[in-house]
Design a protein around this motif. Structure first.
Motif: not given
Length: 220
Positions: A165-176, A195-203, A138-144
């Motif tokens: 489900t669980t997921a690993k944070v790998v990126d920023e979803c840029d809010s700025r 912001d999750g990958s297909d695998a997150v949605w499927n899980a 997943v990617a998280l919003s800038t603050g998170w």
């Protein structure tokens, strides 16, 4: 005699100030990092009272006091826009913050292709790598995202259908920033995005065609 009288007057004034101060109402302001505290609610932002001092909450995973995170969120839980960005004839709010992280943080789940040539264009910010759609990332919003302090950390996501489900944070979803080549022409993210990958949605048993789904998340 005049000098003795002046000293006496000064002592009277000092005593008055001392006793007046003792009857002033105590402040109700919440303490920030390393500030004194007595209860769990004495600390501002995403902090907790540990041994009488406000510090990062290990259950939330903040690293604000260690200098690795963003400033504490306002104590009232608000997160107001920091500005606006005009893009493709529309105006988008930009954010430096996100709502406080709790054990069940409300969010909007969106879908992202983290592979080469995918939605974001560039490799993931945390590890400068592309990721397969079969990975739960997943990617998280800038603050998170908190300045990268959550890179590589695992979060737990819960959908309204009851599945988790669980997921690993790998990126920023840029809010700025957004609407440029670096962001593949996309507008800035809102401040409450996972912001999750297909695998997150499927899980989670969700159809990616839905686009945006209400979820909650927490640190593992």
């Amino acid at each position: 005699m005049a000098a003795v009288s002046s000293i006496s007057s000064l002592l009277i004034v000092l005593l008055f100030l001392h006793f007046s101060a003792s009857f002033l109402p105590t402040t109700t302001a919440l303490s920030s990092c390393n500030g004194q505290c007595r209860t769990l609610n004495d600390c501002a932002g995403q902090l907790i009272c540990i041994s009488g001092r406000c510090n990062d909450d290990p259950n939330v995973g903040t690293r604000i006091c260690g200098g690795g995170g963003s400033p504490p969120a306002p104590s009232d839980g608000s997160c107001k826009p920091s500005g606006t960005l005009n893009c493709k004839g529309k105006s988008y709010s930009t954010y430096d913050c996100s709502p406080p992280v709790t054990s069940s943080t409300p969010a909007k789940l969106t879908n992202n292709d983290f592979s080469e040539g995918g939605d974001g264009g560039a490799p993931s910010e945390c590890d400068e790598q592309f990721h397969s759609n079969s990975e739960r990332v997943v990617a998280l919003s800038t603050g998170w995202y908190s300045g990268g302090s959550r890179c590589g950390r695992t979060i737990r996501i819960r959908a309204s259908n009851g599945r988790t489900t669980t997921a690993k944070v790998v990126d920023e979803c840029d809010s700025r920033n957004g609407c440029d080549a670096e962001h593949a022409g996309q507008p800035p993210c809102k401040n409450n995005i996972v912001d999750g990958s297909d695998a997150v949605w499927n899980a989670l048993g969700l159809n990616v065609d839905l686009g945006v789904v209400d979820v909650t998340w927490s640190m593992v």
